[in-house]
Motif scaffolding. Structure first.
Motif, short mmCIF file in Angstrom:
data_model
loop_
_atom_site.label_atom_id
_atom_site.label_comp_id
_atom_site.label_asym_id
_atom_site.label_seq_id
_atom_site.Cartn_x
_atom_site.Cartn_y
_atom_site.Cartn_z
N UNK A 95 0.86 -1.18 0.00
CA UNK A 95 0.00 0.00 0.00
C UNK A 95 0.90 1.23 0.00
N UNK A 96 0.70 2.09 -0.98
CA UNK A 96 1.50 3.31 -1.13
C UNK A 96 0.62 4.51 -0.81
N UNK A 97 1.15 5.42 -0.01
CA UNK A 97 0.38 6.60 0.38
C UNK A 97 1.31 7.80 0.49
N UNK A 98 0.95 8.85 -0.23
CA UNK A 98 1.64 10.11 -0.05
C UNK A 98 1.10 10.80 1.19
N UNK A 122 3.93 1.69 2.56
CA UNK A 122 4.97 2.54 1.99
C UNK A 122 4.49 3.98 2.05
N UNK A 123 4.94 4.69 3.04
CA UNK A 123 4.55 6.10 3.14
C UNK A 123 5.59 6.94 2.40
N UNK A 124 5.11 7.79 1.52
CA UNK A 124 5.99 8.71 0.80
C UNK A 124 5.85 10.07 1.48
N UNK A 136 7.53 6.14 -9.67
CA UNK A 136 7.32 4.93 -10.48
C UNK A 136 8.48 3.95 -10.38
N UNK A 137 9.70 4.43 -10.45
CA UNK A 137 10.86 3.53 -10.43
C UNK A 137 10.91 2.74 -9.12
N UNK A 138 10.68 3.41 -8.01
CA UNK A 138 10.70 2.75 -6.70
C UNK A 138 9.56 1.73 -6.59
N UNK A 141 10.24 -1.30 -8.80
CA UNK A 141 11.30 -2.13 -8.23
C UNK A 141 10.74 -3.05 -7.15
N UNK A 142 9.86 -2.51 -6.31
CA UNK A 142 9.23 -3.33 -5.27
C UNK A 142 8.36 -4.42 -5.91
N UNK A 143 7.61 -4.06 -6.92
CA UNK A 143 6.76 -5.04 -7.63
C UNK A 143 7.64 -6.13 -8.25
N UNK A 144 8.72 -5.76 -8.91
CA UNK A 144 9.61 -6.72 -9.55
C UNK A 144 10.21 -7.66 -8.51
N UNK A 145 10.65 -7.13 -7.38
CA UNK A 145 11.22 -7.98 -6.32
C UNK A 145 10.18 -8.92 -5.75
N UNK A 146 8.95 -8.41 -5.55
CA UNK A 146 7.87 -9.24 -5.01
C UNK A 146 7.52 -10.37 -5.98
N UNK A 147 7.43 -10.04 -7.26
CA UNK A 147 7.10 -11.06 -8.26
C UNK A 147 8.24 -12.09 -8.39
#
Length: 151
Positions: A95-98, A122-124, A136-138, A141-147
């Motif tokens: 979960x990403x949140x600004x 993931x708090x930004x 987007x890059x960060x 990267x998390x998605x790629x590592x998780x997959x």
């Protein structure tokens, strides 16, 4: 205001989205101005890129292409009990949140994350609503590592 209307006055909630629909589909320049006016500094920085701003405005138009019902239902889910038990989700869910998001506030998403055993929060710091663009890059990267870990 959206949360109050969603829970206590559905016709007002529907009207709010009808007005957004009208702006997005018929008056894109006014929609763009309203979007910018409601944005936090981080979102203004992301939307300073004309390509990003154009994509967001166009996605708003597309979002309302078939009317407001889908978006109203989606938005109401932010404020109402979900039809399944989120405490039963044990798989990691990112979960990403600004922290400065003015469109979907921290107070809506954080309690959801706290109830999900598998949530990875993931708090930004000072991030806005458009962190999928600005970070987007960060995120990818998390998605790629998780997959990769599940392959």
């Amino acid at each position: 205001m959206g949360g109050f209307l969603a829970l206590h006055f559905r016709p007002g909630f529907q009207l709010m989205y009808d007005l957004i629909d009208l702006a997005a589909t018929r008056f894109p320049e006014q929609y763009k101005k309203a979007l910018l006016k409601a944005s936090c500094p981080a979102d203004l920085a992301a939307l300073a890129d004309d390509d990003v701003l154009s994509a967001i405005v166009e996605s708003g138009r597309e979002c309302f292409r078939q009317g407001v019902d889908g978006l109203v239902t989606d938005a109401q889910m932010l404020y109402q009990q979900w039809p399944f038990d989120v405490t039963a989700i044990h798989r990691p869910v990112h979960l990403w949140q600004g922290s400065a998001d003015t469109f979907v506030p921290y107070a809506v998403n954080k309690p959801l994350g706290e109830r999900m055993p598998g949530a990875v929060w993931h708090e930004v710091a000072d991030g806005g609503h458009f962190i999928a663009s600005s970070h987007a890059a960060e995120i990818l990267a998390v998605v790629a590592n998780d997959l990769a870990a599940t392959a």
